[in-house]
Design a protein around this motif. Structure first.
Motif: not given
Ligand code: KIV
Length: 279
Positions: A141-147
């Motif tokens: 959730p901290q990064t995958t969500m961004l892309s």
């Protein structure tokens, strides 16, 4: 004596399934611990379910330490793992070690961080100073969500291979377990059979060595997101709202507080008081 990382590793060897639940506050953590849940996870999901953020990105180290302290005062039996929040470990290895140390001082037994092979060096460094680490791959959730947003991970052969390789690298780096978030159940099962440390699944099927859910989801208290993988064991938000409406009605009608809910003076003292004030 509460459970240790070694107890959790032993559970996989003995084929016992591992129960994990998120915890952020003293009251609910006491109940989770009483239910003998194996691991209490102070997840950075606290940012959403406790603080009302849209995602986990704004969560700070100070907030995670506060939640970890509260949960550590409650737990007696479970292992306590706390999440390193966004940008508390990605910046450099020194930050990762320093911030892991802060969570341990706040009462955690181990830390969790998101990322595959790119985090292997950081994980080794944290483990080398004596702090156990849980990895976290799949949906991060901290990064995958961004892309990508909330998207199932491991649907194609190439992504599946990457996830399997990531899991192996994390194992080599020294993690004592790996959370697999929204990974296809076939890939989660292959990873669980391939590595010797336990996998803890969330939306990743039965083949994992353990399962984790956010406590508010399981109790039916957080309705903003309702992922398919959640099993609601209660509909607590409905019960809570009903109870609060009853409380308001009782106040308005005068039926609360009743005599058993308040305190009285001695008759003699009351008499003297009335005499003195003339009422
Ligand atoms: O923050 C969290 O709650 C988590 C789990 C759901 C795995 O990371």
């Amino acid at each position: 004596m509460h459970k240790s990382v070694l107890d959790i590793l032993k559970m996989k060897k003995e084929g016992k399934k591992i129960s994990v639940i998120t915890s952020y506050d003293y009251t609910l953590a006491s109940l989770c611990d009483k239910a003998d849940i194996d691991i209490l996870l102070v997840g950075d999901s606290a940012g959403m379910v406790m603080l009302g953020y849209e995602n986990t990105i704004p969560v700070t180290m100070d907030q995670m330490c506060l939640f970890t302290e509260a949960v550590s005062r409650a737990r007696k039996n479970s292992l306590l793992v706390a999440d390193l929040p966004f940008m508390s470990y990605q910046t450099n290895i020194d930050d990762a070690i320093r911030n892991s140390g802060r969570l341990i001082k706040a009462g955690a037994d181990a830390v969790k961080l998101e990322g595959g092979s790119v985090m292997a060096e950081t994980i080794s460094a944290i483990v080398d100073v004596g702090i156990p680490v849980m990895g976290h791959i799949g949906l991060q959730p901290q990064t995958t969500m961004l892309s990508q947003g909330y998207k199932v991970q491991g649907k194609t052969k190439d992504i599946a291979m990457k996830l399997i390789d990531d899991a192996k690298e994390l194992e080599e780096a020294g993690v004592f377990s790996i959370a697999l978030e929204m990974v296809t159940h076939e890939v989660a099962e292959i990873i669980s059979e391939t590595i010797s440390v336990p996998t803890i699944g969330i939306g990743s099927g039965k083949g994992c060595d353990g399962q984790v859910l956010v406590v508010q989801d399981l109790l039916g208290m957080y309705d903003k997101l309702e992922p398919k993988f959640v099993k609601k064991y209660m509909n607590l938000s409905e019960d809570i709202v009903k109870a609060l409406e009853n409380y308001k009605t009782d106040i308005e009608s005068g039926s609360f507080p009743a005599q058993e809910n308040y305190f009285s003076m001695d008759d003699e003292e009351l008499k003297k008081l009335r005499e003195e004030i003339g009422r």
